[in-house]
Design a protein around this motif. Structure first.
Motif, PDB file in Angstrom:
ATOM      1  N   GLU A  79     -12.293  69.237  40.339  1.00 41.32           N
ATOM      2  CA  GLU A  79     -11.007  69.927  40.465  1.00 41.32           C
ATOM      3  C   GLU A  79      -9.989  69.281  39.528  1.00 41.32           C
ATOM      4  OE1 GLU A  79      -9.719  69.643  44.564  1.00 41.32           O
ATOM      5  OE2 GLU A  79      -9.447  67.482  44.477  1.00 41.32           O
ATOM      6  N   THR A  80      -8.914  70.024  39.228  1.00 37.99           N
ATOM      7  CA  THR A  80      -7.831  69.467  38.423  1.00 37.99           C
ATOM      8  C   THR A  80      -6.858  68.724  39.339  1.00 37.99           C
ATOM      9  OG1 THR A  80      -6.440  71.422  38.667  1.00 37.99           O
ATOM     10  CG2 THR A  80      -7.990  71.422  36.811  1.00 37.99           C
ATOM     11  N   LEU A  81      -5.970  67.943  38.739  1.00 34.39           N
ATOM     12  CA  LEU A  81      -4.931  67.258  39.518  1.00 34.39           C
ATOM     13  C   LEU A  81      -4.069  68.265  40.273  1.00 34.39           C
ATOM     14  CD1 LEU A  81      -3.840  64.569  36.935  1.00 34.39           C
ATOM     15  CD2 LEU A  81      -4.533  64.078  39.281  1.00 34.39           C
ATOM     16  N   MET A  82      -3.757  69.385  39.623  1.00 35.34           N
ATOM     17  CA  MET A  82      -2.903  70.389  40.256  1.00 35.34           C
ATOM     18  C   MET A  82      -3.634  71.054  41.427  1.00 35.34           C
ATOM     19  SD  MET A  82      -2.583  70.000  36.836  1.00 35.34           S
ATOM     20  CE  MET A  82      -2.794  71.295  35.618  1.00 35.34           C
ATOM     21  N   LEU A  94     -10.775  57.991  35.339  1.00 31.53           N
ATOM     22  CA  LEU A  94      -9.683  58.149  34.384  1.00 31.53           C
ATOM     23  C   LEU A  94     -10.054  57.560  33.031  1.00 31.53           C
ATOM     24  CD1 LEU A  94      -6.653  57.295  36.651  1.00 31.53           C
ATOM     25  CD2 LEU A  94      -6.762  59.282  35.140  1.00 31.53           C
ATOM     26  N   HIS A 134      -8.716  67.803  31.835  1.00 32.43           N
ATOM     27  CA  HIS A 134      -9.692  67.694  32.930  1.00 32.43           C
ATOM     28  C   HIS A 134     -11.069  68.102  32.429  1.00 32.43           C
ATOM     29  CE1 HIS A 134      -5.781  68.388  35.028  1.00 32.43           C
ATOM     30  NE2 HIS A 134      -6.254  67.474  35.850  1.00 32.43           N
ATOM     31  N   PHE A 139      -6.976  61.845  48.054  1.00 32.63           N
ATOM     32  CA  PHE A 139      -7.904  61.545  46.968  1.00 32.63           C
ATOM     33  C   PHE A 139      -8.381  62.823  46.287  1.00 32.63           C
ATOM     34  CE2 PHE A 139      -8.400  57.587  49.451  1.00 32.63           C
ATOM     35  CZ  PHE A 139      -8.136  56.688  48.430  1.00 32.63           C
ATOM     36  N   MET A 140      -8.364  62.775  44.966  1.00 31.22           N
ATOM     37  CA  MET A 140      -8.855  63.879  44.152  1.00 31.22           C
ATOM     38  C   MET A 140     -10.381  63.955  44.247  1.00 31.22           C
ATOM     39  SD  MET A 140      -8.121  64.161  40.095  1.00 31.22           S
ATOM     40  CE  MET A 140      -8.612  65.592  39.137  1.00 31.22           C
ATOM     41  N   GLU A 141     -10.910  65.174  44.294  1.00 29.80           N
ATOM     42  CA  GLU A 141     -12.357  65.373  44.335  1.00 29.80           C
ATOM     43  C   GLU A 141     -12.913  65.643  42.933  1.00 29.80           C
ATOM     44  OE1 GLU A 141     -14.064  65.000  47.035  1.00 29.80           O
ATOM     45  OE2 GLU A 141     -12.764  65.496  48.725  1.00 29.80           O
ATOM     46  N   GLU A 179     -17.320  59.871  45.897  1.00 28.80           N
ATOM     47  CA  GLU A 179     -17.353  59.856  44.436  1.00 28.80           C
ATOM     48  C   GLU A 179     -16.162  60.650  43.917  1.00 28.80           C
ATOM     49  OE1 GLU A 179     -21.837  59.209  43.084  1.00 28.80           O
ATOM     50  OE2 GLU A 179     -21.550  61.191  43.982  1.00 28.80           O
ATOM     51  N   ASN A 180     -15.416  60.032  43.015  1.00 23.96           N
ATOM     52  CA  ASN A 180     -14.171  60.628  42.546  1.00 23.96           C
ATOM     53  C   ASN A 180     -14.107  60.622  41.022  1.00 23.96           C
ATOM     54  OD1 ASN A 180     -13.596  58.720  45.111  1.00 23.96           O
ATOM     55  ND2 ASN A 180     -12.475  60.627  45.314  1.00 23.96           N
ATOM     56  N   PRO A 181     -13.230  61.464  40.452  1.00 28.04           N
ATOM     57  CA  PRO A 181     -13.107  61.502  38.983  1.00 28.04           C
ATOM     58  C   PRO A 181     -12.674  60.153  38.414  1.00 28.04           C
ATOM     59  CG  PRO A 181     -11.973  63.368  39.995  1.00 28.04           C
ATOM     60  CD  PRO A 181     -12.345  62.440  41.105  1.00 28.04           C
ATOM     61  N   PHE A 239       3.406  66.029  41.813  1.00 26.87           N
ATOM     62  CA  PHE A 239       3.985  67.185  41.129  1.00 26.87           C
ATOM     63  C   PHE A 239       5.134  67.751  41.966  1.00 26.87           C
ATOM     64  CE2 PHE A 239      -0.340  66.875  39.636  1.00 26.87           C
ATOM     65  CZ  PHE A 239      -0.268  67.233  38.303  1.00 26.87           C
ATOM     66  N   LEU A 277      -7.965  58.338  41.704  1.00 27.49           N
ATOM     67  CA  LEU A 277      -6.785  59.192  41.604  1.00 27.49           C
ATOM     68  C   LEU A 277      -6.413  59.774  42.959  1.00 27.49           C
ATOM     69  CD1 LEU A 277      -7.541  61.072  38.293  1.00 27.49           C
ATOM     70  CD2 LEU A 277      -5.349  59.995  38.841  1.00 27.49           C
ATOM     71  N   LEU A 312     -14.118  68.786  33.871  1.00 29.53           N
ATOM     72  CA  LEU A 312     -14.490  68.998  35.276  1.00 29.53           C
ATOM     73  C   LEU A 312     -15.919  68.587  35.572  1.00 29.53           C
ATOM     74  CD1 LEU A 312     -12.695  72.413  35.922  1.00 29.53           C
ATOM     75  CD2 LEU A 312     -11.926  70.118  36.535  1.00 29.53           C
ATOM     76  N   LEU A 343     -16.890  68.421  52.457  1.00 35.00           N
ATOM     77  CA  LEU A 343     -17.838  68.304  51.353  1.00 35.00           C
ATOM     78  C   LEU A 343     -18.956  67.324  51.681  1.00 35.00           C
ATOM     79  CD1 LEU A 343     -15.270  68.068  48.407  1.00 35.00           C
ATOM     80  CD2 LEU A 343     -16.716  70.027  48.974  1.00 35.00           C
TER      81      LEU A 343
END
Lengths: 179, 179
Positions: free
Chosen positions: A76-79, B39, B104, A71-73, B35-37, A115, A39, B106, B21
């Protein structure tokens, strides 16, 4: 992927029992290593009609313009990810609004989620991943110098919706990673 | 993660230069393993007012009920993933509609995305990951036996929006992986 991240022995590409797709499986410990899309979260930050753009200081597409995104970590949320990228790339605090666009970069194995956003104050700066950060009017967007097709898609839909007074959610998919 | 998937040598957890991080970094070849979330894509399939639910044949939460959902694969869109899961778990062809919910999880490092959907015909069956599949009226949803909190969230919002004649997009986050 050549080796098992759990035990360090070689992996091979095989279809596990009951599965449909080949996966990297450890020949030693049997761990199945699934690979899934990553993501990317971003936003289109607005201040009094102008949009905040960043010129990339890093590859890929160094020197090209982008909205804050990355890149999302985990955790955390997308927002939160979209807001964090605005801080990191443009030293800007944003309030995240409605979801604007979901862009599937199929061959890159990425899902980009954008967003709508609003700068909470007209303060921003050049983050470590940027060469330059500025507020631009719609007519001044450097369309031929936008780094990625997902950014072009998000910005075009943003302006079209704003002109029409609506906030829709838009979807797109491309095969290739970059234009 | 203990070993580098590229060269097979040990990794250690360190903050790379310019990063914020800790990441797993190979002590031998220097590869940084992000490493990422992950889907998860699913849908709430409707046929003439009833909702299609599946009873899970696999862990976690074997024996509990769920809407069709599962990990997204590389090379597909969120909508294609949601439709594929309906085929795999319920042998059902669906037409994917608007995005319903983003949940999410988390601590599980997962983002669950649900869509509204419509069965294209009243045909379904028991896929290999299900024990039982059925159409239920809203009043017959086994709320205490829904497998995951994201499914409860998606179903609750689905019914509330349907009753109100709207199709909103809903967001939620939880710390824990399962209830």
């Amino acid at each position: 992927m050549n080796f098992c991240s759990k035990c360090g022995q070689p992996v091979s590409l095989r279809v596990p029992p009951g599965d449909q797709l080949p996966r990297f499986i450890c020949d030693n410990c049997g761990t199945i290593h699934y690979e899934n899309p990553k993501l990317v979260a971003g936003c289109v930050p607005e201040w009094q009609g102008q949009i905040l753009l960043c010129r990339r200081a890093i590859e890929p597409r160094r020197g090209f313009w982008t909205v804050p995104a990355g890149f999302m970590e985990n955790g955390e949320t997308l927002m939160a990810a979209a807001a964090r990228e605005a801080v990191e790339e443009a030293l800007a605090e944003v309030e995240i609004g409605s979801m604007l666009a979901v862009f599937h970069a199929l061959r890159a194995h990425q899902v980009h989620v954008f967003f709508r956003a609003r700068l909470t104050e007209p303060r921003f700066g050049v983050g470590p991943e940027s060469l330059e950060v500025k507020l631009v009017e719609e007519r001044d967007v450097p369309w031929d110098e936008i780094a990625f097709p997902s950014g072009v898609f998000a910005l075009r839909r943003y302006f079209a919706d704003r002109a029409a007074g609506r906030e829709d959610l838009h979807f797109a998919e491309v095969e290739r990673a970059a234009r």
